[in-house]
Design a protein around this motif. Structure first.
Motif, mmCIF file in Angstrom:
data_model
loop_
_atom_site.group_PDB
_atom_site.id
_atom_site.type_symbol
_atom_site.label_atom_id
_atom_site.label_comp_id
_atom_site.label_asym_id
_atom_site.label_seq_id
_atom_site.Cartn_x
_atom_site.Cartn_y
_atom_site.Cartn_z
ATOM 1 N N ALA A 155 0.851 -1.192 0.000
ATOM 2 C CA ALA A 155 0.000 0.000 0.000
ATOM 3 C C ALA A 155 0.882 1.236 0.000
ATOM 4 N N PHE A 156 0.475 2.256 -0.736
ATOM 5 C CA PHE A 156 1.221 3.508 -0.812
ATOM 6 C C PHE A 156 0.315 4.654 -0.366
ATOM 7 N N PRO A 157 0.908 5.758 0.106
ATOM 8 C CA PRO A 157 0.098 6.939 0.442
ATOM 9 C C PRO A 157 -0.694 7.406 -0.771
ATOM 10 N N ARG A 158 -1.813 8.039 -0.496
ATOM 11 C CA ARG A 158 -2.710 8.397 -1.589
ATOM 12 C C ARG A 158 -2.069 9.372 -2.568
ATOM 13 N N TRP A 159 -1.255 10.303 -2.098
ATOM 14 C CA TRP A 159 -0.641 11.253 -3.021
ATOM 15 C C TRP A 159 0.217 10.502 -4.033
ATOM 16 N N TYR A 202 0.476 17.831 5.114
ATOM 17 C CA TYR A 202 -0.880 17.305 5.013
ATOM 18 C C TYR A 202 -1.095 16.581 3.683
ATOM 19 N N LEU A 203 -0.535 17.103 2.604
ATOM 20 C CA LEU A 203 -0.612 16.439 1.306
ATOM 21 C C LEU A 203 -0.046 15.027 1.405
ATOM 22 N N LEU A 204 1.080 14.894 2.094
ATOM 23 C CA LEU A 204 1.770 13.606 2.168
ATOM 24 C C LEU A 204 1.018 12.578 2.996
ATOM 25 N N SER A 223 -0.418 16.398 -6.289
ATOM 26 C CA SER A 223 0.154 15.041 -6.302
ATOM 27 C C SER A 223 0.892 14.795 -7.609
ATOM 28 N N TRP A 224 0.249 15.205 -8.727
ATOM 29 C CA TRP A 224 0.933 15.069 -10.013
ATOM 30 C C TRP A 224 2.225 15.880 -10.030
ATOM 31 N N LEU A 225 2.159 17.130 -9.592
ATOM 32 C CA LEU A 225 3.311 18.012 -9.655
ATOM 33 C C LEU A 225 4.468 17.467 -8.824
ATOM 34 N N LEU A 226 4.175 16.978 -7.626
ATOM 35 C CA LEU A 226 5.228 16.436 -6.766
ATOM 36 C C LEU A 226 5.849 15.191 -7.382
ATOM 37 N N PHE A 227 5.015 14.312 -7.910
ATOM 38 C CA PHE A 227 5.544 13.091 -8.537
ATOM 39 C C PHE A 227 6.419 13.446 -9.734
ATOM 40 N N HIS A 228 5.939 14.359 -10.570
ATOM 41 C CA HIS A 228 6.693 14.785 -11.755
ATOM 42 C C HIS A 228 8.036 15.395 -11.346
ATOM 43 N N GLY A 250 7.901 -0.003 6.711
ATOM 44 C CA GLY A 250 6.833 0.298 7.649
ATOM 45 C C GLY A 250 6.892 1.698 8.208
ATOM 46 N N THR A 251 7.808 2.532 7.697
ATOM 47 C CA THR A 251 7.903 3.916 8.151
ATOM 48 C C THR A 251 6.656 4.682 7.728
ATOM 49 N N PRO A 252 6.005 5.406 8.627
ATOM 50 C CA PRO A 252 4.810 6.184 8.254
ATOM 51 C C PRO A 252 5.124 7.208 7.158
ATOM 52 N N ALA A 253 4.077 7.675 6.491
ATOM 53 C CA ALA A 253 4.230 8.497 5.293
ATOM 54 C C ALA A 253 5.078 9.747 5.511
#
Length: 448
Positions: A155-159, A202-204, A223-228, A250-253
């Motif tokens: 599982a990955f964070p939603r962003w 908060y985004l993360l 989210s797109w901008l950060l990933f890009h 297992g490190t939190p987001a």
């Protein structure tokens, strides 16, 4: 900059010129019929022009092929039932109705299910990377989710999940067969330009659930901008890899982000400057490296076409109450087309959903008498047998052997269909028996 394999980096300018959204829909076909378009990774159902659908399937396969060059572990051909099934409906209102979305601006959705991954999008409109959120852009976004699920079971964070999908949905198809990925998400221009951005921390950690403190606002755009940015910024090379490694531990987001990206306020400031650039990089893959396979198109038989509304609702999942309302329509269509195995398989599913195990098995048997390889009929018969055995407190070992035998027959029709493998294992557990090694192996393969 992360390795892009054989991909060349290209440039595009300007990326944030936003002068309004112009939607250019395809003209409707003069005589639309329901068609099935079958390719290596997709099966599409739509009542649009055959040439349009064939071109659409080709673009989807080229899209997959380019992504598979970026992530070679996904460069394989799935078994027929592991392809993504795409239902193309008339408009976004129908999308929301099928998905049971009560409001909002949902323009398409994807549901990952074992052996039944489904995407629903509105009537197809051609795109070659444009500023509007076309139905194709929606589907590329949804398929990127499917592709990502195949890369990792974590599982990955939603962003990250949405940033990945938005990043790869920025696709452009060139006349020479090459495909560009990671182009600027022009359909997010307005929200990035005009909506209040989320704070980086908060985004993360944002999950979009009931605990969310604010509406998503510019979440998708950010989210797109950060990933890009993390994909292409040389000074942050390999930080995404470090971030994923921390998540895997297992490190939190947010702590994982601090370990990988450093100071989060500096990251936010850097991202704001990145948004203001007039040129952004993207990945370009030559057509000579992209494999698409063959594409087959057929017009559905009259009974199949009539049963499509039922089939779409059933495939997406129904409650018992919804199934009982749907069943009469399925029975009426089947009565008009008693010789169509696909129609009878759909009837079997509708009967099973409504709790009518014996009727489901009877419909499945009628389908299999017409076509012994009708995989959906095999699956629905197995489900009904399983459910009936579970409900019987006096079910014998012989009863459970019959259930497992049905899933073995389904497996013989399609070896890599995950549902028979999962249910074969589950039938041992439901019977109170220890699953043998072949059942365990099958369950592990189904997970793959």
């Amino acid at each position: 900059m992360p390795s892009m394999l054989a991909a060349a980096l290209s440039r595009f300018r300007p990326w944030l010129a936003f002068a309004g959204l112009l939607i250019a829909a395809l003209a409707p076909a003069a005589r639309a019929e329901w068609r099935e378009v079958s390719s290596d990774h997709f099966v599409i159902y739509a009542n649009q022009d055959e040439d349009d659908l064939r071109r659409f399937a080709d673009r989807l396969e080229r899209f997959h092929g380019a992504m598979a060059l970026r992530y070679p572990s996904q460069a394989f051909k799935p078994s027929p039932s592991n392809r993504v099934m795409i239902f193309v409906v008339s408009n976004t209102q129908e999308v929301r109705k099928l998905g049971a979305f009560k409001g909002g601006s949902v323009a398409g959705f994807y549901r990952p299910q074992a052996g039944a991954a489904v995407a629903v999008v509105p009537k197809l409109t051609h795109t070659s990377w444009r500023s509007d959120l076309s139905s194709e852009t929606v589907l590329y976004h949804e398929y990127a989710h499917h592709f990502m699920h195949g890369l990792s079971a974590r599982a990955f964070p939603r962003w990250f999940v949405e940033g990945f999908a938005e990043f790869f949905a920025g696709v452009r198809f060139e006349k020479d067969g090459s495909v560009g990925l990671g182009l600027p998400a022009l359909h997010r221009s307005a929200e990035l330009a005009y909506l209040q951005p989320m704070e980086m921390e908060y985004l993360l950690e944002y999950d979009g659930g009931a605990s969310a403190k604010v509406s998503r606002g510019s979440f998708y755009g950010q989210s797109w901008l950060l990933f890009h940015y993390l994909m292409f910024e040389p000074s942050r090379a390999d930080q995404l890899t470090t971030y994923q490694a921390e998540l895997a531990k297992g490190t939190p987001a947010v702590p994982a982000a601090r370990l990988a990206f450093g100071d989060l306020q500096r990251l936010a400031n850097d991202l704001e400057r990145y948004q203001g650039r007039r040129m952004l990089a993207y990945m370009k893959y030559p057509g000579s490296l992209i494999q698409t396979g063959s594409i087959a198109v057929r017009t559905l038989r009259p009974g199949e076409a009539e049963m499509m509304p039922v089939r779409m609702v059933s495939r997406l999942g129904v409650t018992t109450e919804e199934a009982l309302k749907l069943l009469p329509e399925a029975q009426q269509v089947a009565a008009r087309h008693p010789g169509d195995p696909a129609v009878l398989a759909a009837l079997a599913e509708a009967e099973y959903d409504a709790g009518n195990d014996d009727a489901a098995m009877a419909a499945a048997d009628r389908a299999l008498a017409l076509n012994p390889k009708e995989i959906d009929a095999h699956i629905q018969k197995g489900h009904a047998m399983f459910h009936k055995a579970q409900a019987d407190s006096l079910a014998t070992a012989e009863t459970w052997r019959a259930v497992r035998s049905q899933y073995v027959r389904a497996n013989q029709v399609e070896n890599d269909h995950p549902i028979p493998l999962v249910q074969f294992y589950a039938a041992y557990r439901a019977a109170g028996e220890a699953p043998p090694q072949n059942a365990i192996d099958g369950l592990e393969w189904a997970m793959v």
